[in-house]
Design an enzyme around this catalytic site. Structure first.
Site, PDB file in Angstrom:
ATOM      1  N   HIS A   1      28.889  36.926  45.758  1.00  0.00           N
ATOM      2  CA  HIS A   1      30.728  36.888  45.593  1.00  0.00           C
ATOM      3  C   HIS A   1      31.490  37.102  46.372  1.00  0.00           C
ATOM      4  CE1 HIS A   1      32.766  40.020  42.982  1.00  0.00           C
ATOM      5  NE2 HIS A   1      30.609  40.211  42.508  1.00  0.00           N
TER       6      HIS A   1
ATOM      7  N   ASP B   1      35.127  36.433  46.159  1.00  0.00           N
ATOM      8  CA  ASP B   1      36.381  36.679  44.998  1.00  0.00           C
ATOM      9  C   ASP B   1      36.319  38.804  44.895  1.00  0.00           C
ATOM     10  OD1 ASP B   1      34.588  35.983  43.706  1.00  0.00           O
ATOM     11  OD2 ASP B   1      36.253  36.200  41.814  1.00  0.00           O
TER      12      ASP B   1
ATOM     13  N   ASP C   1      31.769  46.036  45.044  1.00  0.00           N
ATOM     14  CA  ASP C   1      31.408  44.516  44.551  1.00  0.00           C
ATOM     15  C   ASP C   1      33.070  43.333  45.217  1.00  0.00           C
ATOM     16  OD1 ASP C   1      31.276  42.626  42.857  1.00  0.00           O
ATOM     17  OD2 ASP C   1      32.403  43.726  40.845  1.00  0.00           O
TER      18      ASP C   1
ATOM     19  N   GLU D   1      33.317  34.384  41.282  1.00  0.00           N
ATOM     20  CA  GLU D   1      32.256  35.195  40.422  1.00  0.00           C
ATOM     21  C   GLU D   1      33.268  35.807  39.159  1.00  0.00           C
ATOM     22  OE1 GLU D   1      29.836  37.940  38.731  1.00  0.00           O
ATOM     23  OE2 GLU D   1      31.139  38.597  39.453  1.00  0.00           O
ATOM     24  N   GLU D   2      34.544  35.834  39.485  1.00  0.00           N
ATOM     25  CA  GLU D   2      34.718  37.487  38.889  1.00  0.00           C
ATOM     26  C   GLU D   2      35.144  36.689  37.415  1.00  0.00           C
ATOM     27  OE1 GLU D   2      34.142  40.344  38.640  1.00  0.00           O
ATOM     28  OE2 GLU D   2      33.521  40.875  40.281  1.00  0.00           O
TER      29      GLU D   2
END
Ligand SMILES: [Zn+2]
Length: 380
Positions: free
Chosen positions: A76, A78, A108, A140-141
């Site tokens: 991802h 973001d 991450d 994603e977050e």
């Protein structure tokens, strides 16, 4: 190493926070564009698509080689928001110190894309039997809307997929699913001196909660998997609001809870079962209820522990396939690919933390692992 570092530097200095608070939420387009440029320069064909209904959010599919099958390397774009007061380093400046790369997204998981770019170098111009597909998603977050959109669109299709979330280089083949639910009970308020003047929603909730806890026990009998540190599904009653005054019959009561689903459970089926169990209790009291998700559920993820990709990763890393306690995009990507593993260079302990970092000693092992996978699944 230069390619890795220069891309990582650019990625870190390009904010792409996703947040349910719209004031903090940013477009991920600048990061998507950076990745597209970097992979295009390596000869990849890039396909950028907007995520329907999500303004300023995009997915990228970058493909090297053609044909069916192939290896999907997914991540991802973001990051979570940050708390500047608690950072010792600039979150948007790549800082190399103490054998670590500091910066928001190093672990991450922007660092993963930079490693993929570095890993792919020896394969440029080689005749690939199956394509190498880099997949970069939005949000994603928060909602996983990027991965959801791709699963719905049915692309990219791959034979194998690796999701580079921080697992400390350990192959992960399953995780639980998550439901965040709200139960709203509507009764009727009235003077407390006479119970007949109203319908007490809090008493209805008391019964409904009892039923939910009973169902929890039954689900824990039905689904057990020793591969998880908490080997059963869980339900946590998280917050409750109801009523206003001691001498008024409570007219409204609302409960929020989460459900951590095991592989084999499906969110909508669980929700239906809950509705069926709660309905007679509430309706017999003449009250109404509504049970619905607070945010979209993420299904559990499970990929065959004996699958070729999972076993290859276990052999290459020296770690047995395991489970993790956090959710990822893997269940969506697994709908597109035959087999999926979650494996990345960061550590989950550093994710979502101030002074997030990626250890330098993870860089070479991750590049080697990616190259082995590309060789095995795309070249040979
Ligand atoms: Zn992540």
């Amino acid at each position: 190493m230069l390619l890795f570092k220069s891309l990582l530097k650019e990625l870190i200095s390009t904010p792409s926070i996703s947040c349910t608070n719209k004031k903090l939420d940013l477009s991920n387009k600048p990061v998507i564009d950076l990745l597209a440029t970097a992979f295009e320069e390596m000869g990849f064909h890039c396909d950028i698509s907007p995520v329907n209904g999500e303004e300023g959010k995009f997915n990228l599919i970058a493909t090297l080689g053609t044909g069916p099958g192939g290896l999907v390397l997914a991540g991802h774009t973001d990051t979570v928001p940050y708390d500047l007061n608690r950072w010792q380093h600039d979150p948007f400046k790549l800082t190399e110190q103490d054998n670590r790369f500091y910066g928001l997204g190093t672990c991450d998981m922007k660092g993963f894309f930079a490693l993929v770019l570095e890993a792919v170098k020896p394969f440029i111009g080689k005749p690939l039997k199956q394509p190498i597909i880099v997949l970069a998603t939005a949000d994603e977050e928060t909602t996983m809307s990027g991965a959801r959109a791709l699963a719905e669109a049915g692309k990219p299709k791959g034979r194998y997929a690796l999701v580079g979330e921080p697992t400390g280089m350990r192959p992960v083949h399953m995780h639980k699913g998550i439901m965040l639910e709200r139960l709203q009970i509507t009764g009727k308020s009235g003077h407390s001196s006479n119970p007949a003047l109203g319908l007490n929603a809090m008493e209805g909730m008391h019964e409904a909660m009892g039923e939910l806890l009973k169902l929890r026990g039954e689900l824990q009998q039905r689904y057990q998997n020793p591969g998880f540190s908490v080997p059963v599904p869980t339900i946590n009653l998280g917050c409750i609001h109801g009523g206003d005054n001691p001498n008024r019959i409570c007219g409204q009561c609302m409960l929020e809870y989460d459900v951590r689903m095991m592989p084999g459970m499906e969110a909508e089926a669980v929700r239906q079962e809950m509705r069926q169990r709660i309905a007679p209790l509430i309706e017999s009291r003449g009250m109404q209820f509504d049970l619905y998700p607070v945010s979209e559920s993420v299904e559990a993820f499970h990929s065959d522990i004996n699958g070729e990709l999972v076993q290859t990763c276990a052999r290459l890393t020296g770690y047995d396939p395991e489970s993790v306690a956090f959710a990822t995009e893997a269940p969506f990507i697994n709908q597109l690919c035959g087999e999926t593993v979650v494996l990345g260079p960061g550590d989950i302990d550093q994710a979502h933390q101030p002074d997030e970092y990626l250890s330098l000693d993870r860089i070479d092992p991750m590049i080697s692992l990616l190259r082995e996978l590309m060789k095995r699944f795309c070249l040979e």
